[in-house]
Design a protein around this motif. Structure first.
Motif, PDB file in Angstrom:
ATOM      1  N   ASP A 286      -1.220   4.886   4.880  1.00  0.00           N
ATOM      2  CA  ASP A 286      -2.443   4.501   5.133  1.00  0.00           C
ATOM      3  C   ASP A 286      -2.273   4.628   6.771  1.00  0.00           C
ATOM      4  O   ASP A 286      -1.677   2.926   7.089  1.00  0.00           O
TER       5      ASP A 286
ATOM      6  N   ALA B  96      -4.341  -2.703  -4.732  1.00  0.00           N
ATOM      7  CA  ALA B  96      -3.377  -2.265  -3.791  1.00  0.00           C
ATOM      8  C   ALA B  96      -3.814  -2.237  -2.451  1.00  0.00           C
ATOM      9  O   ALA B  96      -3.069  -2.707  -1.235  1.00  0.00           O
ATOM     10  N   PHE B  97      -4.812  -1.673  -2.180  1.00  0.00           N
ATOM     11  CA  PHE B  97      -5.502  -1.825  -0.974  1.00  0.00           C
ATOM     12  C   PHE B  97      -6.212  -2.817  -0.369  1.00  0.00           C
ATOM     13  O   PHE B  97      -6.131  -3.459   0.583  1.00  0.00           O
TER      14      PHE B  97
ATOM     15  N   VAL C 243       0.909  -1.128  -0.144  1.00  0.00           N
ATOM     16  CA  VAL C 243       0.053   0.078  -0.490  1.00  0.00           C
ATOM     17  C   VAL C 243       1.071   1.191   0.164  1.00  0.00           C
ATOM     18  O   VAL C 243       0.693   1.936  -0.958  1.00  0.00           O
TER      19      VAL C 243
ATOM     20  N   TYR D 238      -3.965   0.462   9.209  1.00  0.00           N
ATOM     21  CA  TYR D 238      -3.902  -0.799   8.840  1.00  0.00           C
ATOM     22  C   TYR D 238      -4.230  -1.666  10.390  1.00  0.00           C
ATOM     23  O   TYR D 238      -4.094  -3.044   9.726  1.00  0.00           O
TER      24      TYR D 238
ATOM     25  N   LYS E  53      -5.165   1.340  -7.241  1.00  0.00           N
ATOM     26  CA  LYS E  53      -5.316   1.941  -5.735  1.00  0.00           C
ATOM     27  C   LYS E  53      -5.494   0.970  -4.894  1.00  0.00           C
ATOM     28  O   LYS E  53      -5.325   0.797  -3.499  1.00  0.00           O
TER      29      LYS E  53
ATOM     30  N   GLY F 240      -3.061  -5.776  -0.215  1.00  0.00           N
ATOM     31  CA  GLY F 240      -2.970  -4.958   1.187  1.00  0.00           C
ATOM     32  C   GLY F 240      -2.958  -6.121   2.596  1.00  0.00           C
ATOM     33  O   GLY F 240      -2.656  -6.223   3.603  1.00  0.00           O
TER      34      GLY F 240
ATOM     35  N   GLY G 100     -11.839   0.963   1.065  1.00  0.00           N
ATOM     36  CA  GLY G 100     -10.813   1.906  -0.257  1.00  0.00           C
ATOM     37  C   GLY G 100     -11.823   2.070  -1.099  1.00  0.00           C
ATOM     38  O   GLY G 100     -11.534   3.712  -1.605  1.00  0.00           O
TER      39      GLY G 100
ATOM     40  N   THR H 114      -8.051   7.142   6.821  1.00  0.00           N
ATOM     41  CA  THR H 114      -7.402   5.383   7.223  1.00  0.00           C
ATOM     42  C   THR H 114      -8.029   5.103   8.722  1.00  0.00           C
ATOM     43  O   THR H 114      -7.535   4.583   9.493  1.00  0.00           O
TER      44      THR H 114
ATOM     45  N   TRP I 169       1.437   0.443 -10.234  1.00  0.00           N
ATOM     46  CA  TRP I 169       1.512   1.222  -8.816  1.00  0.00           C
ATOM     47  C   TRP I 169       1.690   2.618  -8.584  1.00  0.00           C
ATOM     48  O   TRP I 169       2.084   3.457  -8.163  1.00  0.00           O
TER      49      TRP I 169
END
Length: 611
Positions: free
Chosen positions: A316, A491-492, A308, A319, A488, A495, A366, A381, A467
């Motif tokens: 973030d 990726a979120f 991320v 997380y 994105k 992760g 997200g 976040t 990314w």
């Protein structure tokens, strides 16, 4: 008509015959001799007793048997002596300083001096005076002072060649070029620059990788096995390892080894995990394997956050909530008597379920928020992380539905039993007995391997390049046809999935999951603040960086508990210093090195990396 008057020739510094010096005003070649001789004297002192009583940790009373801090000073002194010999032009040691220069010699000497004098001061303070120092300690003090004096005589910079005057005659230009060539030769002699290292055959490069993994395992095992009641030993360990690593980094040896490991990535990855799998077999009990399994959990979650933050560039701050989602999901279906669901599924199903639920939460959070950027995304976040903690805190059957037991959490989570293998029992392999936490260490190592493979394949794919493009400049990436929001969100979600997978194992390792484990900033990692620090400290966008950063950020606070209220202050100062002198992280890729060191030309950096 304009007349040109030639100014009188001013000789450059090298042409005067004087040699550049450092802080101590003595010739550099004499300084190198003093540093080497002092290092040899320091090594000799480690085979002599430093104190007469064994009350000081490590038993420094024996002849010919270095122990405790003596062993650390022996390592630092040996490295300093080798670097000193290499700077003298010993051809057989040219491989030790592929980048040239004497900066590595100075750093190694500083680390050895710091550890030695810290030991001398600690003996004097704890035992009650200089009378408790044996002759070996006085030899150590003299040797390290000589060594440091010689190291500080080394020049900071190499002489810079003078630019040529365009109005010079041909004869003047030839004279000027000759002066510059002489300056380069003298600079090389002053700095001890070796000849460029020749390429190694494949089998030799594989041996280098094996040696690097063995050294890494030894250093990790020594650090993690340091007794909690011997704080002096761990502080000395930090000083020696920190300065020796900086010295090898300055010498270019770390860069050359990194280039070799990059060339043989598959062999490196297999070797690293074989070395890690050997760790439980180096322990006589389960005490330090406990720290090892928690480090792996922390490192795996940090690697997921690296997708991320490091690849997609999304800040973030909540997380750790995804780790909690995976842990609570696995705990609810673990068959625990305190679980309101009273439901039990096999581990593989609970792990997949934890990863799936965390991914769903990642998409749900997200989707409406990833159109924000920078600080605004960080605030959202952070809010999600706090909302998760408060939600599980209130799901106690009173303030909300009875799902998580509120502040009591879900306890008595049973040990895993996979195909008849009980992770809570001791097992014997090839004469080695491994207990509960060692079993979970090997399981978590397998999870880490899965996460590493996913990270590596993702970063090398088209989505990984997208990314990186979004991280560097989202507007330019969108202009090139990349759907910034979609990449994105992927990726979120990825992760979050990796964090949920690690959380499923964490629930069984800790026996209990409670809301306070998943705060933004908690005394004991993992938490969002420490996870982000691990990624930045280790090196964003790399595989080994977050693993090393997480190991340091978990191990150091656990060993510095004797500092009490000053623990976080000391730890914070160390992070500030590291970010000042190594902003790209301990293990950074070449792109980030160039971003943080704009005054350094790319070819020079790549050559120091051994490419």
């Amino acid at each position: 008509m304009t007349t040109h008057t030639t100014a009188p020739e001013t000789p450059s510094t090298p042409s005067t015959g004087s040699e550049p010096t450092g802080i101590v005003p003595i010739p550099a070649h004499i300084g190198r001799a003093l540093a080497t001789g002092g290092a040899v004297l320091t090594v000799v002192s480690t085979f002599l007793p430093w104190t007469w009583t064994s009350d000081f940790p490590g038993d420094l009373t024996l002849y010919g048997n270095p122990g405790g801090l003596q062993l650390l000073v022996l390592i630092g002194g040996t490295l300093t002596a080798l670097l000193g010999l290499a700077s003298h032009g010993v051809k057989q040691l040219g491989w030790l300083v592929p980048a040239g220069g004497t900066g590595a010699l100075t750093l190694a000497a500083l680390g050895t001096f710091g550890t030695a004098w810290y030991t001398i001061i600690a003996i004097t303070a704890e035992l009650g005076g200089l009378v408790h120092l044996e002759p070996g300690a006085w030899v150590l003090a003299a040797g390290t002072l000589i060594m440091l004096t010689g190291a500080l005589a080394q020049p900071f910079e190499r002489p810079v060649s003078e630019p040529a005057d365009p109005d010079d005659t041909r004869r003047d230009q030839l004279r000027h070029n000759a002066r510059n060539k002489l300056a380069v030769v003298r600079a090389a002699l002053a700095s001890g620059t070796p000849a460029p290292a020749r390429a190694l055959p494949t089998y030799a490069e594989i041996l280098v990788i094996i040696a690097a993994m063995a050294i890494g395992l030894t250093v990790f095992t020594y650090g993690i096995s340091t007794p909690h009641d011997e704080s002096e030993l761990f502080i000395g360990f930090l000083i020696v390892v920190g300065f020796c690593f900086a010295a090898l980094l300055k010498a270019g040896l770390v860069g050359r080894v990194s280039a070799i490991t990059s060339k043989h990535r598959n062999i490196t990855m297999v070797g690293a995990f074989v070395a890690a799998a050997a760790f439980p077999f180096t322990q006589s009990d389960d005490q330090y394997a406990t720290i090892g399994v928690y480090i792996l959990i922390f490192a795996t979650v940090a690697l997921g956050l690296n997708v991320v933050v490091g690849l997609a560039g999304l800040l973030d701050l909540g997380y750790v909530a995804f780790l909690g989602v995976g842990a609570y999901t696995a705990a609810l279906v673990s068959g625990s008597p305190s679980s309101p669901l009273n439901f039990h599924v096999p581990f593989w199903a609970s792990a997949l379920l934890g990863a799936l639920v965390a991914m769903i939460f990642g998409v749900l959070i997200g989707a409406p928020t990833l159109r924000l950027r920078g600080d605004y995304l960080a605030i959202v976040t952070l809010g999600f992380g706090e909302i998760f903690r408060l939600a599980v805190l209130n799901m106690d059957g009173t303030s909300g539905p009875d799902v998580t037991n509120g502040s009591n959490g879900i306890s008595a989570i049973p040990n895993l039993n996979v195909l008849g293998f009980d992770f809570g029992q001791e097992h014997t392999f090839l004469g080695f007995t491994i207990a509960r936490f060692a079993n979970y260490f090997l399981l978590m190592l397998l999870i880490t391997l899965i996460v590493v493979v996913v990270f590596r394949r993702s970063s090398d794919s088209r989505i990984g390049r997208a990314w990186i493009a979004v991280r560097e400049d989202e507007t330019a990436a969108r202009a090139m046809g990349i759907n910034g929001f979609r990449v994105k969100l992927i990726a979120f979600a990825l992760g979050a999935t990796l964090a949920g997978l690690a959380g499923a194992v964490q629930a069984h390792v800790t026996y209990t999951v409670t809301p306070e484990q998943y705060q933004f900033a908690h005394v004991v990692p993992p938490n969002s603040a420490f996870l982000l620090a691990a990624v930045v400290l280790g090196g964003m966008g790399t595989i080994s960086g977050p693993l090393v950063g997480a190991a340091l950020l978990y191990l150091i606070p656990a060993k510095l508990q004797f500092l009490g209220d000053y623990q976080l202050l000391t730890f914070g100062l160390a992070l500030v210093l590291l970010m000042r002198f190594r902003p790209e992280g301990l293990i950074a890729n070449r792109r980030r090195q160039l971003e943080f060191h704009e005054n350094t030309e790319a070819p020079e950096v790549l050559s120091k990396a051994g490419v």
